[in-house]
Scaffold this active site. Structure first.
Site, PDB file in Angstrom:
ATOM      1  CG  ASP A 193     -14.253  -8.842  -9.781  1.00 30.30           C
ATOM      2  OD1 ASP A 193     -14.397  -8.613  -8.711  1.00 30.30           O
ATOM      3  OD2 ASP A 193     -12.585  -8.811  -9.846  1.00 30.30           O
ATOM      4  CG  ASN A 248     -14.707  -9.121 -20.107  1.00 31.26           C
ATOM      5  OD1 ASN A 248     -13.565  -9.754 -20.218  1.00 31.26           O
ATOM      6  ND2 ASN A 248     -15.196 -10.059 -19.166  1.00 31.26           N
ATOM      7  CD  GLU A 249     -12.419 -13.105 -18.083  1.00 30.25           C
ATOM      8  OE1 GLU A 249     -13.044 -13.285 -17.319  1.00 30.25           O
ATOM      9  OE2 GLU A 249     -11.237 -12.612 -18.005  1.00 30.25           O
ATOM     10  CG  ASN A 256      -9.794 -11.304 -20.428  1.00 35.08           C
ATOM     11  OD1 ASN A 256      -8.962 -10.610 -20.669  1.00 35.08           O
ATOM     12  ND2 ASN A 256     -10.739 -11.178 -20.104  1.00 35.08           N
ATOM     13  CE1 TYR A 268      -6.584 -11.880 -13.797  1.00 38.49           C
ATOM     14  CE2 TYR A 268      -7.896 -12.661 -15.341  1.00 38.49           C
ATOM     15  CZ  TYR A 268      -7.158 -11.471 -14.589  1.00 38.49           C
ATOM     16  OH  TYR A 268      -7.470  -9.853 -14.490  1.00 38.49           O
ATOM     17  CE1 TYR A 276      -9.323 -14.653  -8.824  1.00 35.40           C
ATOM     18  CE2 TYR A 276      -9.028 -13.795 -11.026  1.00 35.40           C
ATOM     19  CZ  TYR A 276      -8.894 -13.665 -10.122  1.00 35.40           C
ATOM     20  OH  TYR A 276      -9.466 -13.037  -8.853  1.00 35.40           O
ATOM     21  CD  GLU A 314      -9.782  -9.182 -17.528  1.00 38.62           C
ATOM     22  OE1 GLU A 314      -9.723 -10.324 -16.192  1.00 38.62           O
ATOM     23  OE2 GLU A 314     -11.016  -8.714 -17.684  1.00 38.62           O
ATOM     24  CD1 TRP A 355      -8.215  -7.437 -13.466  1.00 33.90           C
ATOM     25  CD2 TRP A 355      -8.562  -6.334 -15.071  1.00 33.90           C
ATOM     26  NE1 TRP A 355      -9.473  -7.001 -13.036  1.00 33.90           N
ATOM     27  CE2 TRP A 355      -9.899  -6.587 -14.213  1.00 33.90           C
ATOM     28  CE3 TRP A 355      -8.510  -5.503 -16.484  1.00 33.90           C
ATOM     29  CZ2 TRP A 355     -11.000  -5.477 -14.923  1.00 33.90           C
ATOM     30  CZ3 TRP A 355      -9.858  -4.667 -16.552  1.00 33.90           C
ATOM     31  CH2 TRP A 355     -11.109  -5.794 -16.493  1.00 33.90           C
ATOM     32  CE  LYS A 388      -6.652 -10.244  -9.773  1.00 34.28           C
ATOM     33  NZ  LYS A 388      -7.966 -10.681  -9.308  1.00 34.28           N
TER      34      LYS A 388
HETATM   35  C1  CKU Z   1     -10.679  -9.875 -12.757  1.00 38.50           C
HETATM   36  C2  CKU Z   1     -12.496 -15.233 -13.274  1.00 38.50           C
HETATM   37  C3  CKU Z   1     -12.076 -13.905 -14.640  1.00 38.50           C
HETATM   38  C4  CKU Z   1     -13.078 -12.494 -14.487  1.00 38.50           C
HETATM   39  N1  CKU Z   1     -11.807 -11.569 -15.158  1.00 38.50           N
HETATM   40  C5  CKU Z   1     -12.650 -10.565 -14.917  1.00 38.50           C
HETATM   41  C6  CKU Z   1     -12.417  -9.233 -14.383  1.00 38.50           C
HETATM   42  O1  CKU Z   1     -13.625  -8.779 -14.025  1.00 38.50           O
HETATM   43  C7  CKU Z   1     -12.232  -9.521 -13.195  1.00 38.50           C
HETATM   44  O2  CKU Z   1     -12.099  -8.072 -12.326  1.00 38.50           O
HETATM   45  C8  CKU Z   1     -11.089 -11.249 -13.755  1.00 38.50           C
HETATM   46  C9  CKU Z   1     -10.026 -10.040 -11.759  1.00 38.50           C
HETATM   47  O3  CKU Z   1      -9.863 -10.019 -11.493  1.00 38.50           O
HETATM   48  O4  CKU Z   1     -10.550 -11.605 -11.687  1.00 38.50           O
END
Ligand code: CKU
Length: 596
Positions: A166, A413-414, A468, A470, A474, A508, A553, A572
């Site tokens: 992203d 990362n993730e 991380n 959300y 999300y 995050e 984040w 964000k």
């Molecule tokens: C962040 C699916 C979550 C991915 N995560 C990583 C980061 O690089 C993204 O910018 C979330 C987002 O804001 O979706």
């Protein structure tokens, strides 16, 4: 894998001059550059600033979005005094893969767009006169490369990158280029470890030399006083009543490494180091025996005009704003940053989680960006990818191991850790990297939303858990946020009831927010809603003792691919892309200034 990544230095024995400025630049969509001798200079070129990403300077979309090969070239002067030295051109970052030519001769190639490399030009350099360097760069994304993605060809023949991540695929010479020289017998690397108490510190050092020479090492305090010295390529520097490097209260010492032959100095390298002890004890993170709770940000190297270029002015502003919020840490999401960022963090006492660009190792993330659904580690690209991944972890640690600010290595990362196929990949990465850092800092990676306590097959690997999450954005968004909080608490209860005795840091959490959009009661995308999401997370963090840090984040809004999930990038940010505060900045400042 590089042998030496010491930062360039100018002194009696060494030379360092930036070659930054306007270079010639040309796209090479037909890959004809080599056949047409672009290796000796570019005709019909446009001018391009270095360092900068080329993308945002252009007004034509096919230029901004260009994927494939492109070239930079410039003339440079090599002084006669460098004739007896090892001479090189050091590229801070060429995104993502590059081949360097000097005076028409191919010197070397390099892959990895976020780490430096040096092209040794000793045998081709013309001394006392002008030389020409050309560099062919390629910015395509592939599944067997870092960061991961695809490159497709549109029906009209244009290539296009499809990142599995992203952030915008900003490309080019994103960091400074240096003309460097050092003696043929010289210091090529050094490392330090510490034994620290309140009244005494021992600095154990080790120096790597090209050639043979005697070594003398001195430690000098901030007032210029020599406080310790030692002889030999490995040894100890004993310091009474040391001024320790503490979080947001940094003290640095200069380490001066001298090489001698027959008693005469032949090389010298100096650097600033911080004396400190970092421990992970159960759920606690301790620096010099004192508990630390991390407050701060996931960041990006991203700003208007020059994209991902390192800009000391932007860095200066970011540090000011981070300090204003009461932050004490950040993560170099999602790639190693310019060395200047770590030097600044050393000086200001920030705790840095240093991340390798192993991002996009998850098909669901790709599918969120418009793609695919399978386990990333089931793919046939993982062997090749792993070689590059290990190579870049090696170089990141080689480059950054002496920074007191760096307290952990983030190796992914993730990634998709929800299938068994991830496990052997992780085993090898963690096994092969375990002794790269003489300080043995924590190694870790961020766990994505799907990689819950129950789902992740890779919880055994990290020394610290980075999460991380959300809810509120999300999933369980808007008026459903109370269910989001309940779900988050259920997951945290599972972690709490487990026997995993390690600290957890939230790396995050957040909400996209359109600056200036106000709404009472709140609505998603409003400044009020962003603050409510952060308040919710704050309540959860404060309920669990094993949560030892929070990095929201993101520090600032940043550019991403275009798509139906993004309005001119990821919003964000706690600050806008031009570094002005959203309402949430004041909430965080108040919260963080009241956390010990
Ligand atoms: C962040 C699916 C979550 C991915 N995560 C990583 C980061 O690089 C993204 O910018 C979330 C987002 O804001 O979706």
């Amino acid at each position: 894998m590089e042998k030496s990544l010491l930062y360039p230095e100018l002194n009696e024995f060494r030379y360092d001059r930036k070659l930054d400025g306007l270079w010639d630049f040309k796209f090479d969509p037909k890959q004809e550059g080599n056949a047409q001798n672009w290796t000796t200079g570019l005709s019909d070129a446009v001018k391009m600033p270095v360092p900068a990403s080329f993308n945002d300077f252009f007004t034509k979309k096919e230029e901004r979005e260009y994927a494939g090969d492109f070239w930079y070239s410039t003339k440079f002067f090599v002084p006669k005094e460098l004739e007896d030295k090892q001479v090189g051109i050091r590229f801070g970052a060429a995104t993502h893969r590059a081949t360097v030519y000097v005076n028409g001769t191919e010197i070397r190639s390099h892959e990895g767009g976020f780490l430096p490399f040096t092209a040794d030009i000793t045998s081709v350099a013309k001394f006392g006169t002008e030389n020409i360097v050309a560099i062919k760069i390629n910015n395509e994304l592939h599944r067997d490369a870092l960061p991961a993605g695809d490159t497709i060809t549109l029906e009209n023949g244009s290539k296009m990158v499809k990142p599995f991540f992203d952030f915008y695929n900003y490309s080019g010479l994103n960091r400074s280029v240096h003309l460097v020289a050092q003696p043929k017998t010289s210091v090529i690397d050094y490392s330090t470890t510490f034994d620290v108490s309140a009244s005494h510190a021992t600095v154990n050092y080790q120096v790597e030399i090209e050639g043979t020479a005697d070594v003398a090492v001195k430690l000098i305090d901030e007032d210029g006083n020599e406080v310790a010295n030692a002889q030999g390529a490995a040894g100890k520097l004993e310091v009474d009543n040391p001024k320790l490097w503490n979080v947001r209260d940094a003290h640095l010492y200069t380490i001066k490494i001298q090489l001698l032959q027959n008693g005469n100095a032949i090389d010298e390298y100096t650097d600033e180091i911080g004396l400190r002890k970092i421990e992970i004890k159960g759920h606690q993170i301790l620096v010099n025996g004192k508990e630390v709770y991390l407050r701060g940000f996931g960041r990006h190297e991203d700003s208007i005009y020059a994209g991902r270029a390192f800009d000391l002015n932007v860095e200066r502003k970011d540090v000011e704003l981070m300090e204003w919020t009461g932050a004490n840490s950040f993560r170099t999401s999602h790639y190693p940053y310019d060395e200047e960022a770590y030097r600044f963090a050393d000086r200001e006492g920030f705790m840095v989680i240093d991340e390798v660009p192993a991002v996009g190792f998850k098909m669901a993330a790709a599918s969120f960006l418009g793609g695919l659904d399978a386990s990333f580690f089931d793919g046939d690209w993982t062997d090749e990818l792993q070689k590059k991944h290990l190579d870049q972890i090696h170089d990141m640690i080689l480059r950054d191991k002496n920074h007191p600010s760096v307290f952990a290595w983030s190796l992914f990362n993730e990634p998709d850790t929800s299938t068994d196929s991830a496990v052997p990949y992780f085993e090898k990465v963690f096994e092969d990297t375990k002794d790269l850092d003489p300080q043995h800092r924590s190694r870790t990676f961020t766990l994505n939303e799907d990689d819950t306590f129950e789902a992740s097959k890779c919880k055994q690997f990290p020394d610290i858990f980075l999460l991380n999450r959300y809810p509120g954005w999300y999933h369980k968004w808007g008026f459903e946020i109370s269910d989001g909080e309940a779900g988050l608490r259920r997951e945290m209860d599972q972690w709490q009831n487990s026997d995993i005795d390690k600290p957890m840091i939230y790396t995050e959490y957040g909400a996209d927010t359109q600056p200036g959009l106000h709404k009472l009661p709140s609505i998603m995308w409003s400044e009020e809603y962003q603050t409510e999401v952060l308040e919710m997370f704050g309540r959860v963090f404060d309920s669990y003792d094993f949560i030892r840090g929070e990095q929201v984040w993101n520090f600032a809004d940043f550019q991403t691919v275009e798509g139906n999930m993004r309005v001119n990038g990821n919003k964000k940010g706690i600050f806008t892309r031009d570094r002005q505060p959203k309402a949430a900045a004041f909430f965080l400042k108040n919260r963080w200034e009241n956390i010990d």
